[in-house]
Structures are given as C-alpha cells and as structure tokens.
Design a protein around this motif. Structure first.
Motif, short mmCIF file in Angstrom:
data_model
loop_
_atom_site.label_atom_id
_atom_site.label_comp_id
_atom_site.label_asym_id
_atom_site.label_seq_id
_atom_site.Cartn_x
_atom_site.Cartn_y
_atom_site.Cartn_z
N CYS A 4 3.62 -33.28 -13.89
CA CYS A 4 3.93 -32.58 -14.95
C CYS A 4 4.28 -31.19 -14.72
O CYS A 4 3.72 -30.34 -14.19
CB CYS A 4 2.75 -32.44 -15.95
SG CYS A 4 2.84 -31.57 -17.75
N CYS A 7 1.18 -28.14 -16.83
CA CYS A 7 -0.02 -28.35 -16.60
C CYS A 7 -0.11 -28.65 -14.75
O CYS A 7 -1.29 -28.61 -14.12
CB CYS A 7 -1.01 -29.09 -17.28
SG CYS A 7 -0.81 -30.85 -17.01
N CYS A 18 2.23 -36.64 -20.97
CA CYS A 18 1.17 -36.23 -20.07
C CYS A 18 -0.28 -36.32 -20.64
O CYS A 18 -0.43 -35.99 -21.66
CB CYS A 18 1.20 -34.66 -19.83
SG CYS A 18 0.13 -34.03 -18.71
N TYR A 20 -3.03 -34.88 -20.07
CA TYR A 20 -3.85 -33.47 -20.14
C TYR A 20 -3.26 -32.54 -21.02
O TYR A 20 -4.11 -31.92 -21.68
CB TYR A 20 -4.04 -33.12 -18.71
CG TYR A 20 -4.37 -33.83 -17.68
CD1 TYR A 20 -5.65 -34.11 -17.49
CD2 TYR A 20 -3.62 -34.76 -16.85
CE1 TYR A 20 -6.31 -35.15 -16.76
CE2 TYR A 20 -4.33 -35.71 -16.07
CZ TYR A 20 -5.62 -35.96 -15.89
OH TYR A 20 -6.04 -36.85 -15.18
N CYS A 21 -1.98 -32.38 -21.16
CA CYS A 21 -1.55 -31.44 -21.96
C CYS A 21 -0.61 -31.89 -23.20
O CYS A 21 -0.19 -31.10 -24.07
CB CYS A 21 -0.66 -30.37 -21.34
SG CYS A 21 0.98 -30.77 -20.69
N TYR A 23 2.58 -33.23 -22.96
CA TYR A 23 4.16 -32.74 -22.50
C TYR A 23 4.77 -34.33 -22.60
O TYR A 23 4.22 -35.38 -21.84
CB TYR A 23 4.50 -32.10 -21.25
CG TYR A 23 5.67 -31.89 -20.86
CD1 TYR A 23 6.63 -31.03 -21.63
CD2 TYR A 23 6.20 -33.00 -19.93
CE1 TYR A 23 8.03 -30.86 -21.13
CE2 TYR A 23 7.50 -32.67 -19.44
CZ TYR A 23 8.38 -31.76 -20.12
OH TYR A 23 9.82 -31.69 -19.90
N VAL A 36 1.24 -24.20 -25.39
CA VAL A 36 0.51 -25.17 -24.15
C VAL A 36 1.15 -24.22 -23.06
O VAL A 36 2.14 -23.65 -22.77
CB VAL A 36 1.49 -26.46 -24.09
CG1 VAL A 36 1.03 -27.00 -22.95
CG2 VAL A 36 1.25 -27.30 -25.17
N LYS A 38 0.39 -23.24 -18.95
CA LYS A 38 0.29 -23.97 -17.54
C LYS A 38 -1.08 -23.44 -17.06
O LYS A 38 -1.73 -22.62 -17.57
CB LYS A 38 1.13 -23.29 -16.37
CG LYS A 38 2.52 -23.77 -16.37
CD LYS A 38 3.21 -23.12 -15.31
CE LYS A 38 4.82 -23.94 -15.14
NZ LYS A 38 5.24 -23.79 -13.92
N LYS A 39 -1.63 -24.62 -16.63
CA LYS A 39 -2.96 -24.69 -15.72
C LYS A 39 -2.75 -23.48 -14.58
O LYS A 39 -2.15 -23.39 -13.88
CB LYS A 39 -3.55 -25.73 -15.28
CG LYS A 39 -4.05 -26.66 -16.56
CD LYS A 39 -4.44 -28.12 -16.09
CE LYS A 39 -5.90 -28.05 -15.29
NZ LYS A 39 -6.31 -29.28 -14.94
#
Length: 173
Positions: A4, A7, A18, A20-21, A23, A36, A38-39
């Motif tokens: 992704c 993230c 995704c 997790y986020c 996307y 959103v 980025k991790k």
C-alpha cells in the motif's frame, strides 16, 4: 503481493482495498483522503526479511541484489564499511557489516548500487568529492540508503581515502 502506498503494509494481489487504511488500488481513484497519514513505524515486523552480510565484498552484495532484482522490495539498507590494505599500495573497501531489510515476493522494483571512491589530492576532501559524485540521482530512481567511510591510507604519506555506497530504487511496471 503488493504494498500500500499510504500505510506501506503488505497486501495480497487480489485485494482492491487496503485492509489497514482503506486505500483503494483501483486506477479510477485520484488521490487518497487527506486525513489518511502514512504509518511512521510499521508494526508488522514479521513480514520483513533481513539479509545480513559480515565482512562481505562489494561484489558479493551486488550479486545478491542482482539475483533478487524484481522479486523484492527493499525497505532499509544500513551498515558500515571497512578499509584494508592488500599488498603495498593496493587497498580496498568492503562491508564490515550490512543489513538489508526487505519484503519478499514483491514485483516491480529494480535496485542498483552506485559507488564513489576518492583519495586525498593536495588539499581536497575525498569524502566531499565522493558525495559530490553521487549527488545527482538518475531520473526515476530514489535513494534507499547510503553508507560512507573515510580512512587513513598508510601507503600514501598520511593521505585519506573515502568511499560512499548508495542504494537506489526504481519502480518498473
């Protein structure tokens, strides 16, 4: 597997969104939502693989990268260089230790290593000369990591020698 772009989590190819986020990987989406982020620190460490080299030649690491080009995604590249004298005025650099952190089974990335090496001439700074040589990154590439070393050259009247290694990544479709 794919990664992704928001993230940086690893996703199976059959996922369109995704997990997790949120996307969307569909080509119609213009840009991800502004809220959103980025991790900053990927918590799923178990997905990473590590390749560690100790006292490895520059060629050995280049061969490993060439063998894995197009099959991995390198996330980090760090370590240190060592300088040693072979015979008389002959000397070379190698990796004292090197760690490559990467995802397996990810297609679409190509890597190359650039190296610059200089010896001190008159009042020059060999490390500065190396960095200047590698300053211009080829179009389409981005720098993943850089390792540098400056050492005293015993066979050269106290002159210094420097080496800079740079790992570059390019997305290929």
């Amino acid at each position: 597997m794919k990664i992704c772009p928001i993230c940086e989590e690893l996703m199976p190819d059959n996922h369109d969104v995704c997990m997790y986020c949120g996307y969307s990987f569909s080509p119609k989406q213009e840009k991800p939502k502004a809220n959103v982020e980025k991790k900053k620190n990927n918590k799923r460490v178990n997905d990473y693989k590590y390749m560690e080299f100790t006292k490895a030649s520059l060629d050995e690491v280049n061969r490993w990268i060439d063998q894995h080009n197009g099959k991995i995604r390198i996330v980090d590249f760090y370590g240190s260089l060592r300088f040693f004298q072979i015979i008389g005025a002959m000397s070379k650099f190698s990796y004292q230790n090197l760690t490559i952190k990467y995802y397996e089974d990810v297609e679409g990335y190509e890597y190359r290593i650039n190296k610059a090496q200089h010896v001190q001439l008159f009042f020059s700074d060999p490390l500065k000369d190396c960095l200047e040589d590698l300053r211009q990154i080829p179009q389409g590439y981005r720098q993943i990591g850089r390792i540098q070393k400056k050492a005293r050259y015993s066979g050269g009247n106290g002159q210094t020698l420097a080496c800079v290694i740079q790992l570059l990544e390019r997305r290929v479709d």
